[in-house]
Design a protein around this motif. Structure first.
Motif, PDB file in Angstrom:
ATOM      1  N   LEU A 283      32.065  22.503 111.358  1.00  0.00           N
ATOM      2  CA  LEU A 283      31.432  23.827 111.428  1.00  0.00           C
ATOM      3  C   LEU A 283      32.293  24.873 112.130  1.00  0.00           C
ATOM      4  O   LEU A 283      31.877  26.027 112.246  1.00  0.00           O
ATOM      5  CB  LEU A 283      30.082  23.719 112.136  1.00  0.00           C
ATOM      6  N   ALA A 284      33.486  24.523 112.577  1.00  0.00           N
ATOM      7  CA  ALA A 284      34.305  25.446 113.357  1.00  0.00           C
ATOM      8  C   ALA A 284      34.634  26.731 112.597  1.00  0.00           C
ATOM      9  O   ALA A 284      34.714  27.798 113.200  1.00  0.00           O
ATOM     10  CB  ALA A 284      35.590  24.749 113.796  1.00  0.00           C
ATOM     11  N   GLY A 285      34.826  26.663 111.293  1.00  0.00           N
ATOM     12  CA  GLY A 285      35.189  27.858 110.537  1.00  0.00           C
ATOM     13  C   GLY A 285      34.009  28.585 109.908  1.00  0.00           C
ATOM     14  O   GLY A 285      34.179  29.552 109.182  1.00  0.00           O
ATOM     15  N   VAL A 286      32.804  28.118 110.197  1.00  0.00           N
ATOM     16  CA  VAL A 286      31.586  28.688 109.613  1.00  0.00           C
ATOM     17  C   VAL A 286      30.958  29.656 110.606  1.00  0.00           C
ATOM     18  O   VAL A 286      30.940  29.394 111.807  1.00  0.00           O
ATOM     19  CB  VAL A 286      30.591  27.561 109.261  1.00  0.00           C
ATOM     20  N   ALA A 287      30.426  30.774 110.117  1.00  0.00           N
ATOM     21  CA  ALA A 287      29.769  31.745 110.999  1.00  0.00           C
ATOM     22  C   ALA A 287      28.538  32.325 110.312  1.00  0.00           C
ATOM     23  O   ALA A 287      28.445  32.336 109.086  1.00  0.00           O
ATOM     24  CB  ALA A 287      30.732  32.869 111.366  1.00  0.00           C
ATOM     25  N   ASP A 288      27.593  32.807 111.109  1.00  0.00           N
ATOM     26  CA  ASP A 288      26.431  33.489 110.553  1.00  0.00           C
ATOM     27  C   ASP A 288      26.699  34.984 110.490  1.00  0.00           C
ATOM     28  O   ASP A 288      27.778  35.458 110.874  1.00  0.00           O
ATOM     29  CB  ASP A 288      25.157  33.153 111.348  1.00  0.00           C
ATOM     30  N   ALA A 289      25.730  35.757 110.033  1.00  0.00           N
ATOM     31  CA  ALA A 289      25.910  37.205 109.871  1.00  0.00           C
ATOM     32  C   ALA A 289      26.176  37.915 111.186  1.00  0.00           C
ATOM     33  O   ALA A 289      26.801  38.972 111.208  1.00  0.00           O
ATOM     34  CB  ALA A 289      24.682  37.795 109.173  1.00  0.00           C
ATOM     35  N   ALA A 290      25.710  37.354 112.292  1.00  0.00           N
ATOM     36  CA  ALA A 290      25.923  37.949 113.598  1.00  0.00           C
ATOM     37  C   ALA A 290      27.280  37.580 114.194  1.00  0.00           C
ATOM     38  O   ALA A 290      27.645  38.045 115.266  1.00  0.00           O
ATOM     39  CB  ALA A 290      24.812  37.534 114.562  1.00  0.00           C
ATOM     40  N   GLY A 291      28.027  36.706 113.501  1.00  0.00           N
ATOM     41  CA  GLY A 291      29.337  36.291 113.983  1.00  0.00           C
ATOM     42  C   GLY A 291      29.314  35.060 114.865  1.00  0.00           C
ATOM     43  O   GLY A 291      30.338  34.683 115.428  1.00  0.00           O
TER      44      GLY A 291
ATOM     45  N   THR B  69      21.985  34.912 118.978  1.00  0.00           N
ATOM     46  CA  THR B  69      23.014  34.094 119.619  1.00  0.00           C
ATOM     47  C   THR B  69      22.930  32.640 119.166  1.00  0.00           C
ATOM     48  O   THR B  69      23.608  31.777 119.711  1.00  0.00           O
ATOM     49  CB  THR B  69      22.904  34.150 121.161  1.00  0.00           C
ATOM     50  N   VAL B  70      22.087  32.381 118.143  1.00  0.00           N
ATOM     51  CA  VAL B  70      21.900  31.022 117.646  1.00  0.00           C
ATOM     52  C   VAL B  70      23.052  30.648 116.719  1.00  0.00           C
ATOM     53  O   VAL B  70      23.362  31.381 115.773  1.00  0.00           O
ATOM     54  CB  VAL B  70      20.540  30.893 116.918  1.00  0.00           C
ATOM     55  N   ARG B  71      23.667  29.522 116.967  1.00  0.00           N
ATOM     56  CA  ARG B  71      24.789  29.052 116.146  1.00  0.00           C
ATOM     57  C   ARG B  71      24.261  28.374 114.882  1.00  0.00           C
ATOM     58  O   ARG B  71      23.244  27.702 114.927  1.00  0.00           O
ATOM     59  CB  ARG B  71      25.638  28.059 116.920  1.00  0.00           C
ATOM     60  N   PRO B  72      24.963  28.548 113.760  1.00  0.00           N
ATOM     61  CA  PRO B  72      24.538  27.853 112.545  1.00  0.00           C
ATOM     62  C   PRO B  72      24.714  26.338 112.666  1.00  0.00           C
ATOM     63  O   PRO B  72      25.656  25.859 113.294  1.00  0.00           O
ATOM     64  CB  PRO B  72      25.449  28.425 111.455  1.00  0.00           C
ATOM     65  N   THR B  73      23.769  25.622 112.066  1.00  0.00           N
ATOM     66  CA  THR B  73      23.830  24.161 112.003  1.00  0.00           C
ATOM     67  C   THR B  73      23.678  23.740 110.546  1.00  0.00           C
ATOM     68  O   THR B  73      23.249  24.539 109.714  1.00  0.00           O
ATOM     69  CB  THR B  73      22.712  23.508 112.842  1.00  0.00           C
TER      70      THR B  73
ATOM     71  N   ALA C  78      35.273  23.998 100.726  1.00  0.00           N
ATOM     72  CA  ALA C  78      35.583  22.563 100.600  1.00  0.00           C
ATOM     73  C   ALA C  78      36.455  22.042 101.738  1.00  0.00           C
ATOM     74  O   ALA C  78      36.371  20.865 102.094  1.00  0.00           O
ATOM     75  CB  ALA C  78      36.247  22.288  99.253  1.00  0.00           C
ATOM     76  N   SER C  79      37.265  22.904 102.339  1.00  0.00           N
ATOM     77  CA  SER C  79      38.122  22.444 103.437  1.00  0.00           C
ATOM     78  C   SER C  79      37.321  22.080 104.685  1.00  0.00           C
ATOM     79  O   SER C  79      37.838  21.412 105.583  1.00  0.00           O
ATOM     80  CB  SER C  79      39.176  23.511 103.778  1.00  0.00           C
ATOM     81  N   ASP C  80      36.061  22.484 104.738  1.00  0.00           N
ATOM     82  CA  ASP C  80      35.205  22.154 105.881  1.00  0.00           C
ATOM     83  C   ASP C  80      34.511  20.801 105.731  1.00  0.00           C
ATOM     84  O   ASP C  80      33.888  20.316 106.671  1.00  0.00           O
ATOM     85  CB  ASP C  80      34.133  23.236 106.073  1.00  0.00           C
ATOM     86  N   ILE C  81      34.612  20.185 104.555  1.00  0.00           N
ATOM     87  CA  ILE C  81      33.982  18.887 104.307  1.00  0.00           C
ATOM     88  C   ILE C  81      34.932  17.783 104.778  1.00  0.00           C
ATOM     89  O   ILE C  81      36.107  17.771 104.424  1.00  0.00           O
ATOM     90  CB  ILE C  81      33.680  18.684 102.804  1.00  0.00           C
ATOM     91  N   VAL C  82      34.408  16.845 105.553  1.00  0.00           N
ATOM     92  CA  VAL C  82      35.207  15.739 106.071  1.00  0.00           C
ATOM     93  C   VAL C  82      34.814  14.473 105.302  1.00  0.00           C
ATOM     94  O   VAL C  82      33.693  13.992 105.411  1.00  0.00           O
ATOM     95  CB  VAL C  82      34.984  15.540 107.587  1.00  0.00           C
ATOM     96  N   LEU C  83      35.762  13.965 104.510  1.00  0.00           N
ATOM     97  CA  LEU C  83      35.520  12.774 103.688  1.00  0.00           C
ATOM     98  C   LEU C  83      36.332  11.574 104.171  1.00  0.00           C
ATOM     99  O   LEU C  83      36.470  10.589 103.443  1.00  0.00           O
ATOM    100  CB  LEU C  83      35.860  13.074 102.227  1.00  0.00           C
TER     101      LEU C  83
END
Length: 134
Positions: free
Chosen positions: A123-131, A43-47, A78-83
């Motif tokens: 990080l909103a669109g990023v997920a780990d293997a567990a979802g 249940t750990v969220r990716p950081t 690349a769309s997840d990078i905020v510049l």
């Protein structure tokens, strides 16, 4: 319904029932234990952590930006990078085989002097293997 404890990451789990206190309709007592098959809980969220090889750039210089995740992720691009506050551009992202480290080349905008530049990751669109979403 089983609900795992929040912020847990454990690979080996079972649910056991002690049958000694269980009786059938005829009054026969159960014996031994019953166990579920092994299951994992994540249940750990990716950081992510962002580092620059060089954080003091002058005209014509570039630097490598490393974005390291605490576990393998999917959905990162690349769309997840905020510049917005970076005063520069980022080249194509290159992931490692484990999908835990992405690198790219940052090129600062010419003729801009600013000591408060930042690069961040949405990080909103990023997920780990567990979802688990970032």
């Amino acid at each position: 319904t089983f609900t795992p404890t929040a912020d847990t990451n454990v690979r080996a789990n079972t649910i056991r029932v002690n049958l000694a206190g269980v009786r059938d309709d005829a009054g026969n007592a159960g014996t031994g234990n019953a166990s579920s098959t092994n299951y994992s809980v994540d249940t750990v969220r990716p950081t992510a952590t962002i580092t620059l090889a060089d954080s003091v750039l002058t005209r014509g210089q570039t630097t490598t930006v490393s974005i390291r995740f605490n576990e393998p992720v999917t959905g990162f691009d690349a769309s997840d990078i905020v510049l917005t506050d970076a005063n520069g551009t980022l080249g194509p992202l290159t992931p490692n085989a484990e999908r835990t480290l992405w690198t790219a080349t940052f090129t600062p905008t010419d003729k801009v002097g600013d000591a408060t530049n930042t690069i961040s990751v949405n990080l909103a669109g990023v997920a780990d293997a567990a979802g688990n979403a970032g």
